[in-house]
Design an enzyme around this catalytic site. Structure first.
Site, short mmCIF file in Angstrom:
data_model
loop_
_atom_site.label_atom_id
_atom_site.label_comp_id
_atom_site.label_asym_id
_atom_site.label_seq_id
_atom_site.Cartn_x
_atom_site.Cartn_y
_atom_site.Cartn_z
N GLY B 9 0.83 -1.20 0.00
CA GLY B 9 0.00 0.00 0.00
C GLY B 9 0.86 1.24 0.00
O GLY B 9 1.82 1.34 0.76
N GLY B 14 1.22 3.86 4.17
CA GLY B 14 2.29 3.06 3.62
C GLY B 14 3.55 3.89 3.37
O GLY B 14 4.66 3.48 3.71
N PHE B 118 -14.55 20.76 13.27
CA PHE B 118 -15.12 19.57 12.65
C PHE B 118 -16.08 18.95 13.65
O PHE B 118 -15.99 19.21 14.85
CB PHE B 118 -13.99 18.58 12.33
CG PHE B 118 -13.74 18.39 10.85
CD1 PHE B 118 -13.76 19.46 9.99
CD2 PHE B 118 -13.49 17.13 10.33
CE1 PHE B 118 -13.52 19.29 8.62
CE2 PHE B 118 -13.25 16.94 8.98
CZ PHE B 118 -13.27 18.02 8.13
N GLN B 231 -18.65 3.53 8.90
CA GLN B 231 -19.14 4.91 8.95
C GLN B 231 -19.88 5.30 7.67
O GLN B 231 -19.39 5.07 6.57
CB GLN B 231 -17.96 5.87 9.15
CG GLN B 231 -18.41 7.32 9.22
CD GLN B 231 -17.33 8.21 9.80
OE1 GLN B 231 -16.42 8.65 9.09
NE2 GLN B 231 -17.41 8.48 11.08
N HIS B 233 -21.14 8.56 5.85
CA HIS B 233 -20.97 10.01 5.89
C HIS B 233 -22.31 10.66 5.56
O HIS B 233 -22.98 10.23 4.62
CB HIS B 233 -19.91 10.45 4.87
CG HIS B 233 -19.39 11.83 5.11
ND1 HIS B 233 -20.15 12.95 4.87
CD2 HIS B 233 -18.21 12.28 5.59
CE1 HIS B 233 -19.43 14.03 5.18
NE2 HIS B 233 -18.25 13.64 5.62
N LEU B 243 -17.84 12.56 -2.07
CA LEU B 243 -17.92 13.18 -0.75
C LEU B 243 -18.07 14.69 -0.83
O LEU B 243 -17.41 15.36 -1.60
CB LEU B 243 -16.65 12.86 0.04
CG LEU B 243 -16.64 13.48 1.44
CD1 LEU B 243 -17.54 12.71 2.36
CD2 LEU B 243 -15.24 13.57 1.99
N ARG B 277 -20.77 12.40 12.80
CA ARG B 277 -21.30 11.89 11.54
C ARG B 277 -22.42 10.89 11.68
O ARG B 277 -23.38 10.92 10.91
CB ARG B 277 -20.17 11.22 10.79
CG ARG B 277 -19.18 12.23 10.35
CD ARG B 277 -18.04 11.63 9.63
NE ARG B 277 -17.22 12.74 9.17
CZ ARG B 277 -16.07 12.62 8.57
NH1 ARG B 277 -15.57 11.41 8.35
NH2 ARG B 277 -15.41 13.68 8.18
N HIS B 342 -18.58 5.49 4.04
CA HIS B 342 -17.43 6.38 3.99
C HIS B 342 -16.15 5.81 4.59
O HIS B 342 -15.06 6.04 4.08
CB HIS B 342 -17.78 7.68 4.71
CG HIS B 342 -16.72 8.73 4.62
ND1 HIS B 342 -16.21 9.16 3.41
CD2 HIS B 342 -16.06 9.43 5.57
CE1 HIS B 342 -15.29 10.10 3.64
NE2 HIS B 342 -15.16 10.26 4.94
N GLU B 366 -6.09 2.77 7.36
CA GLU B 366 -7.51 2.40 7.41
C GLU B 366 -7.71 0.88 7.43
O GLU B 366 -8.72 0.39 7.95
CB GLU B 366 -8.26 3.03 6.24
CG GLU B 366 -9.78 2.89 6.37
CD GLU B 366 -10.57 3.72 5.39
OE1 GLU B 366 -10.02 4.69 4.82
OE2 GLU B 366 -11.76 3.39 5.18
C1 FAD Z 1 -13.62 11.11 -0.07
C2 FAD Z 1 -12.92 10.95 1.24
C3 FAD Z 1 -12.51 12.04 1.96
C4 FAD Z 1 -11.84 11.89 3.17
N1 FAD Z 1 -11.49 13.02 3.87
C5 FAD Z 1 -10.84 12.86 5.04
C6 FAD Z 1 -10.46 14.01 5.80
O1 FAD Z 1 -10.69 15.14 5.40
N2 FAD Z 1 -9.82 13.80 6.96
C7 FAD Z 1 -9.51 12.57 7.42
O2 FAD Z 1 -8.90 12.46 8.47
N3 FAD Z 1 -9.86 11.48 6.71
C8 FAD Z 1 -10.51 11.59 5.54
N4 FAD Z 1 -10.87 10.47 4.84
C9 FAD Z 1 -10.36 9.16 5.24
C10 FAD Z 1 -8.89 9.02 4.83
O3 FAD Z 1 -8.69 9.64 3.60
C11 FAD Z 1 -8.46 7.57 4.69
O4 FAD Z 1 -8.85 6.84 5.79
C12 FAD Z 1 -6.96 7.47 4.55
O5 FAD Z 1 -6.48 8.29 3.52
C13 FAD Z 1 -6.52 6.05 4.32
O6 FAD Z 1 -5.14 6.02 4.05
P1 FAD Z 1 -4.38 4.65 3.94
O7 FAD Z 1 -2.95 4.96 3.74
O8 FAD Z 1 -4.73 3.79 5.08
O9 FAD Z 1 -4.98 3.93 2.67
P2 FAD Z 1 -5.17 4.39 1.14
O10 FAD Z 1 -4.79 5.78 0.89
O11 FAD Z 1 -6.52 3.94 0.77
O12 FAD Z 1 -4.11 3.51 0.38
C14 FAD Z 1 -4.25 2.13 0.23
C15 FAD Z 1 -3.13 1.63 -0.62
O13 FAD Z 1 -3.17 0.22 -0.67
C16 FAD Z 1 -3.00 -0.23 -1.98
N5 FAD Z 1 -3.67 -1.53 -2.10
C17 FAD Z 1 -4.88 -1.88 -1.69
N6 FAD Z 1 -5.12 -3.17 -1.96
C18 FAD Z 1 -4.01 -3.65 -2.56
C19 FAD Z 1 -3.63 -4.90 -3.08
N7 FAD Z 1 -4.42 -5.97 -3.03
N8 FAD Z 1 -2.41 -5.01 -3.64
C20 FAD Z 1 -1.57 -3.95 -3.72
N9 FAD Z 1 -1.89 -2.76 -3.22
C21 FAD Z 1 -3.08 -2.60 -2.65
C22 FAD Z 1 -3.57 0.86 -2.84
O14 FAD Z 1 -3.00 0.83 -4.11
C23 FAD Z 1 -3.17 2.10 -2.05
O15 FAD Z 1 -1.88 2.50 -2.43
C24 FAD Z 1 -11.57 10.61 3.66
C25 FAD Z 1 -12.00 9.51 2.94
C26 FAD Z 1 -12.72 9.67 1.77
C27 FAD Z 1 -13.29 8.47 1.11
#
Ligand code: FAD
Ligand code: FES
Lengths: 237, 565
Positions: B9, B14, B118, B231, B233, B243, B277, B342, B366
């Site tokens: 990821g 990541g 918020f 969650q 939204h 969103l 929310r 969401h 996440e």
């Molecule tokens: C529209 C939207 C707005 C948001 N706004 C906010 C905000 O304002 N404030 C806040 O705190 N949170 C917000 N959130 C939540 C927050 O953005 C996410 O929880 C957070 O960015 C997740 O980051 P992450 O690094 O865990 O995963 P992600 O950014 O989802 O990255 C996951 C990674 O895993 C990789 N991956 C997945 N499965 C595989 C696989 N099988 N093989 C290889 N790679 C894989 C993907 O390619 C990606 O690189 C928002 C969410 C959404 C949907």
């Protein structure tokens, strides 16, 4: 009955090194975007069609392609707004096609890396650097860039000159050259102070026409040129 | 192929983990199904929480302790309080660090980082970059990774996490471009693969958020925690469910029903639109069900009274989204909004050092469940989680590698890679009459309808039965395509297998939990029941679906109290 639309999609198979145009006719749903239509084809008609996708909200930069002769993002283009029953889709021009609508962006990313696009700051990281609103405003446009490569593909110069950095990379250069927190501002300017960089731009402005984020790369490049001139006059370059 | 540390990821969590590991001298690589900047984190809009006190006055100062309490209360007391304290205390250095690495935040006249209120927060503590916070943070980390020369496997899809004798052996993954399967040995693996939003129809999540990383851990036998907490939204754009950030209400937006009433007065008289929310989402659904919505599907979010200048300065992305995707100019008219899936509060069970039960396997972001969000996440806390726990995961892996473990389980890893190849060949030769798309659509619709904002035994049972049926159907699913190269139908089929497993943990977990807590609102059990349910749910894969267990919640700081706003 739902209205139907036909997609004529330019395809390419790397294993057979073969390209062709394939037609698909699907039902139109109100508000359907081109990206949704492409998924519809994959999930229900022909699973072998390839394209890039992720956010479906015009922020990740995956889905730039040519739709009815215009370079744009598939996810923010509504099918009904195109006003045609037959929609022609092709991969971005001038970039190596890997499969169907998926193009090679490695060469582009190498150019991006070559300008060292990061903020250098040797001060302790335990507190924030202050930045005035004016200074922040100078990079407002450039930071919006989603690296979708639309402008890179559209630029007539990148087409004929492999060494030219192109509008997206120069936009990144503007972002780091004008960020008053960056200790590397001058180095960035030096890196683009030649015809492979900002001086190569002839202000054709195709980049500005196609940018889905309204960044106006040609204007960002002008700002760099002006800054280079200023620094040269001050004897800094 | 082998690495000391492999990170799955390339979202914020990541890449933050990779930077930490690299700075500690660890040999590592990042594997991701998309280029780093395409990760879902890029879509985050509203901001990231940290008690910086940039927008508060002396008489009313914020603190990380207050931030922690708000988070615990927001979680309906299911978050682990010790972990929450790590989150909120580390928030301050992590945000300063991102700023120092170049993140362009919006600025106050004083030159300091802008902060806005918020939902569920006692102060204006959400730091933001217009409404593009995720984009600005993600590009910054990508740039830092490039500067550190961190290697990426881009457009590689992770298939199997391989474990032998409770130790990490490596990963089986597929290069999407040619469809070839490979074994990658690793002494340690950090799972940072994001949420499972796409298990539901009407989701704000990116199309790649199928929860495949969570499913992969589950299939390898690692327990999942609190999966029933999803969650919804309150404000997603009607039609596409893109969103509309909470920042729109943080800036002063109003919600109206079809009678022109600011109906939040009925549900949260003092917090109004800025109640958490879960509460706002339920209020909207209640209004629509009572016939006070528009077209029986949405309510209005009105920003017009803020004036065009403020809207275009603070919420330019929302202005653009509403115009592009719904044809609405929000400086002149209200926009149609409805609740949508969401965020995945549950995930891979790990502790506050990101360790799972398997030696060498870590989880953050996440896809993990530490748990700092409990039954309901506060807006602005998940971007924060990615950075705080991304760093911690990198540190924990570096500590582990410092003890000198050797590469192990390589024979098993190679065997699993061969098994995978064989299963792909089988998949291509299955000639079923059901398509991947049919099962995919069917599952997502069933989940949104029956395991949605409001839940009850009957609908949940229906969902559980339906998922079992779909799982049987899935074994008969054939592919229309025969090519291996960048095959999206194949990727969907692989994702779907995991989604079916996750759907089961979500729906069966929700059916078991006979209470209402945070995002989990049961019509048939309307109150919180601390006596019987103040514990985490654990789900592990059994012979016939998930086997459930429980785990204590850390309550070392605050006594549970009624959650009112
Ligand atoms: C529209 C939207 C707005 C948001 N706004 C906010 C905000 O304002 N404030 C806040 O705190 N949170 C917000 N959130 C939540 C927050 O953005 C996410 O929880 C957070 O960015 C997740 O980051 P992450 O690094 O865990 O995963 P992600 O950014 O989802 O990255 C996951 C990674 O895993 C990789 N991956 C997945 N499965 C595989 C696989 N099988 N093989 C290889 N790679 C894989 C993907 O390619 C990606 O690189 C928002 C969410 C959404 C949907
Ligand atoms: S899918 Fe992200 S820009 Fe189109």
């Amino acid at each position: 009955m739902a209205k139907q639309v036909t997609f004529k999609i330019k395809r390419y198979s790397p294993s057979e090194d073969k390209s062709w145009v394939q037609e698909y006719t699907i039902d139109l749903r109100p508000g359907m975007t081109v990206l949704e239509a492409l998924w519809n084809i994959v999930r229900h008609v022909d699973g072998s069609l390839s394209f890039r996708y992720s956010c479906r909200g015009a922020v990740c930069g995956s889905c730039a392609m040519v739709i009815n002769q215009a370079i744009t993002l598939a996810c923010h283009t509504q099918v009904a707004m195109l006003g045609t029953d037959v929609i022609e889709i092709e991969p971005l021009p001038r970039m190596k096609v890997l499969k169907d609508l998926v193009v090679d962006i490695e060469a582009f990313l190498d150019k991006y890396k070559s300008i060292d696009p990061h903020l250098k700051n040797t001060l302790p990281h335990e507190r924030e650097l202050l930045q005035t609103r004016d200074s922040r405003a100078q990079i407002n446009d450039a930071v919006k860039c989603i690296l979708c490569t639309s402008c890179h593909a559209a630029c007539p110069l990148t087409a004929v000159d492999d060494t030219y950095l192109g509008p997206a990379v120069l936009t990144a250069a503007q972002r780091f050259a004008f960020d008053d927190r960056n200790e590397n501002r001058d180095e960035i300017l030096k890196k683009v102070n030649d015809t492979e960089g900002a001086l190569g731009c002839r202000t054709v402005s195709r980049c500005t026409e196609v940018c889905p984020k309204g960044i106006e790369p040609s204007i960002r490049i002008k700002e760099i040129k002006a800054q280079i001139k200023k620094h040269a006059n001050e004897g800094k370059l | 192929m082998q690495h000391d540390l492999l990170i799955v990821g390339s979202g914020l969590s990541g890449m933050r983990a990779a930077i930490e590991a690299r700075q500690r001298g660890v040999e590592c690589a990042v594997l991701s199904m998309v280029y780093p900047i395409r990760s879902h984190s890029v879509a985050a809009q509203g901001g990231i929480n940290a008690a910086l006190n940039n927008a508060t006055d002396k008489s009313n100062e914020d603190s990380w302790e207050q931030h922690a309490f708000d988070t615990v209360k927001g979680s309906d007391f299911l978050a682990d309080q010790d972990a929450v304290c790590v989150l909120t205390e580390q928030a301050i250095p992590r945000v300063y660090e991102m700023e120092s690495w170049g993140t362009p935040f919006s600025r106050l006249a004083s030159g300091r980082i802008c902060q806005r209120p918020f939902g569920g927060g006692a102060h204006a503590r959400t730091c933001y970059a217009e409404d593009r916070t995720g984009h600005n943070l993600l590009h910054t980390l990508f740039q830092q990774c490039l500067a550190l020369d961190i290697p990426f496997y881009q457009e590689w899809y992770a298939l199997d996490l391989v474990i032998e004798d409770n130790r990490c052996a490596g990963l089986v993954a597929m290069n999407m471009l040619d469809g070839k399967v490979a074994a990658i040995g690793a002494k340690a693996i950090i799972l940072a693969a994001g949420g499972a939003g796409r298990v539901f129809a009407q989701s704000t999540n990116a199309l790649i958020n199928s929860g495949s990383g969570i499913a992969m851990a589950y299939q390898a036998g690692i327990p999942l925690k609190d999966m029933e907490f999803i969650q919804f939204h309150p404000t997603t754009l009607y039609g596409t469910n893109i969103l509309i950030t909470e920042g729109a209400r943080g800036e002063g937006g109003y919600l109206f029903n079809n009678k022109g009433e600011r109906f939040m007065a009925e549900y949260a008289a003092s917090a109004m639109e800025l109640a958490p929310r879960d509460i706002v989402a339920r209020s909207i659904v209640t209004e629509i069900k009572a016939g006070r919505g528009f077209e029986n599907a949405y309510v209005h979010l009105d920003l017009t009274h803020l004036g065009a200048e403020r809207i275009t300065e603070r919420l330019p992305g929302i202005h653009e989204i509403a115009l592009r995707f719904a044809g609405v100019d929000i400086t002149r008219e209200p926009m149609p909004v409805q609740p949508g899936q969401h965020y995945t509060m549950g995930g891979i069970d790990c502790d506050a050092t990101c360790k799972t039960d398997v030696a060498g396997v870590y989880a953050c972001g996440e896809c993990s469940c530490v748990s700092v969000h409990g039954a309901n996440r506060l807006g602005g806390n998940s971007l924060l989680e990615t950075l705080v726990f991304g760093k911690i995961a990198g540190d924990s892996a570096a500590d582990f590698l410092g003890t000198g473990p050797t590469l192990s389980g390589q024979a098993l890893l190679n065997q699993r890679s061969k098994d995978r190849e064989a299963s792909l060949v089988r998949r291509f030769s299955t000639r079923g009459d059901v398509t991947v798309g049919q099962v995919y659509d069917d599952l997502r619709t069933a989940m949104f309808q029956n395991v949605g904002v409001y839940r009850e035994a009957e609908s949940l049972q229906l969902a559980c039965d339906h998922i079992r049926k779909l799982k049987r159907q899935y074994t008969q699913v054939g592919l229309t395509s025969q090519t291996r190269e960048f095959n999206l139908e194949l990727i969907t089929a692989l994702e779907l297998e995991g989604m079916l497993d996750l759907a089961q943990t979500i729906a069966e977990g929700a059916l078991r939990r006979q209470e209402s807590r945070g995002s989990h609102a049961r019509n048939d059990y309307q109150t919180r029941d601390d006596e019987n349910w103040l514990h985490h749910t654990l789900a592990t894969p059994g012979e016939d679906g998930p086997v459930f267990g429980k785990k204590d919640v850390d309550l070392s700081r605050w006594e549970p109290q009624e959650r009112k706003y």
